[in-house]
Design an enzyme around this catalytic site. Sequence first.
Site, mmCIF file in Angstrom:
data_model
loop_
_atom_site.group_PDB
_atom_site.id
_atom_site.type_symbol
_atom_site.label_atom_id
_atom_site.label_comp_id
_atom_site.label_asym_id
_atom_site.label_seq_id
_atom_site.Cartn_x
_atom_site.Cartn_y
_atom_site.Cartn_z
ATOM 1 N N ARG A 76 -10.358 2.743 11.928
ATOM 2 C CA ARG A 76 -10.256 3.864 11.007
ATOM 3 C C ARG A 76 -11.197 4.971 11.525
ATOM 4 N NH1 ARG A 76 -8.163 4.562 6.216
ATOM 5 N NH2 ARG A 76 -6.052 3.704 7.248
ATOM 6 N N TYR A 100 0.716 4.288 -2.555
ATOM 7 C CA TYR A 100 -0.323 5.369 -2.371
ATOM 8 C C TYR A 100 -0.074 6.223 -0.974
ATOM 9 C CZ TYR A 100 -5.107 7.112 -1.773
ATOM 10 O OH TYR A 100 -6.253 8.063 -1.717
ATOM 11 N N ARG A 120 0.735 -1.226 -0.051
ATOM 12 C CA ARG A 120 0.284 0.003 -0.206
ATOM 13 C C ARG A 120 0.738 1.171 0.045
ATOM 14 N NH1 ARG A 120 -5.424 -1.470 2.404
ATOM 15 N NH2 ARG A 120 -5.765 0.591 2.982
ATOM 16 N N GLN A 178 -12.855 -5.268 11.975
ATOM 17 C CA GLN A 178 -12.298 -4.069 11.661
ATOM 18 C C GLN A 178 -13.189 -2.786 11.411
ATOM 19 O OE1 GLN A 178 -12.028 -6.788 9.829
ATOM 20 N NE2 GLN A 178 -11.824 -6.384 7.570
ATOM 21 N N GLY A 180 -14.111 -9.249 9.882
ATOM 22 C CA GLY A 180 -15.019 -8.117 9.894
ATOM 23 C C GLY A 180 -15.304 -7.318 11.135
ATOM 24 N N VAL A 224 -15.364 -1.071 -0.129
ATOM 25 C CA VAL A 224 -16.168 -1.791 0.348
ATOM 26 C C VAL A 224 -17.485 -1.574 0.394
ATOM 27 C CG1 VAL A 224 -16.039 -0.518 2.564
ATOM 28 C CG2 VAL A 224 -16.583 -3.081 2.683
ATOM 29 N N ARG A 233 -6.849 -1.984 10.897
ATOM 30 C CA ARG A 233 -7.620 -2.427 11.705
ATOM 31 C C ARG A 233 -8.781 -1.357 12.188
ATOM 32 N NH1 ARG A 233 -3.274 -3.904 15.872
ATOM 33 N NH2 ARG A 233 -2.542 -1.773 14.896
ATOM 34 N N GLU A 270 2.695 6.632 0.911
ATOM 35 C CA GLU A 270 3.750 7.367 1.139
ATOM 36 C C GLU A 270 3.911 8.422 -0.160
ATOM 37 O OE1 GLU A 270 5.504 7.409 3.390
ATOM 38 O OE2 GLU A 270 6.407 5.603 4.168
ATOM 39 N N ASN A 298 -18.744 -2.604 -3.370
ATOM 40 C CA ASN A 298 -18.592 -3.854 -3.429
ATOM 41 C C ASN A 298 -19.874 -4.586 -2.679
ATOM 42 O OD1 ASN A 298 -16.250 -5.181 -4.905
ATOM 43 N ND2 ASN A 298 -15.713 -3.372 -4.121
#
Length: 340
Positions: free
Chosen positions: A294, A162, A159, A226, A224, A204, A292, A164, A207
Amino acid sequence: MSKTIGDGSMTGGGKRVLVAGGAGFIGSHLTEALLAEGCEVVVLDNLQTGSMDNLRTAIGHPRCTFVEADIVQPLPSSLSAGRFDEIYNLACAASPPAYQADPEHTMMTSVVGTAHLLRLAARTGARFLLTSTSEIYGDPEVHPQHEDYRGNVNPIGPRACYDEGKRAAETLAFDYDRAGRATVRVARIFNTYGPRLSPDDGRVVSNFVAQALSGASITVYGDGSQTRSFCYVSDMVTGLLTLMRHDGPQPGPINLGNPRELRILDLVEEIGRIVPSTAPVVGRPLPIDDPRRRRPDIAKAKQILGWEPRVSLEEGLRQTVAWFSARPAAAAMPRLAVAS
């Protein structure tokens, strides 16, 4: 090589604004909001992840011009010689499958592309807004995330192109501001959703909605548990406009997002209330470096901008589902979902 649609000859009474990444999900909504204000808008996009379909309404407007070009390359002469009052930089693939497909280009878009746009802002005296990301906090060890937190990013993970890249773009922007070369504003955007999300970009909300509408199994990575915080796109656009127009001392980076935090499994339930489905939830391994938790601390946005989200998750999801439902082909088979 670049391609231009429209002549931008009618300026109205408003500002002349450049929206890089304006054919994307948030960028196209921002473009429409700017046109509604009376601005002349030049949309710049390479259409790597953006779509002309997103600009279906805007592109026919007499004050909208579209330029197909990549900001990694030197800007087309029609732009580099132009005059702008505001420059919004939203030009970068934003979902993991998209930005990991060409990590070198993703990094260069954030670094080289931002440098090109900052030079244009410096030359024309335009105010510059960079859309950074909550991803600069990585897999955070501080919760909720406030702007003073410096993050927990893996600089060599999948990742990082994106994460950095956006961190470097922030550095460039604030260096320009400190040197007096441009007035900059930096928004750290948290998960945003709404109409025009692509069903196959790996995010998410899109989708889960597409899977529910198609009757497919709901794919959840990890167990699930997170968490994410989801901001409706109209609230995000209002936040970007408010931040760009904020006068006074440099406010530093500002989190824009909805502070309501919920588990990924809770999101499945929320969507299930709108689109009932008997399809099973299928678990898959959690991707490397997937955060995990946000959740934005938006105290700074409230204090400095007087901004906070207004659209509830239920209302925003209903609007999103309605948009997907009106496009049967879009609800076919999305990419496997991730928590981003």
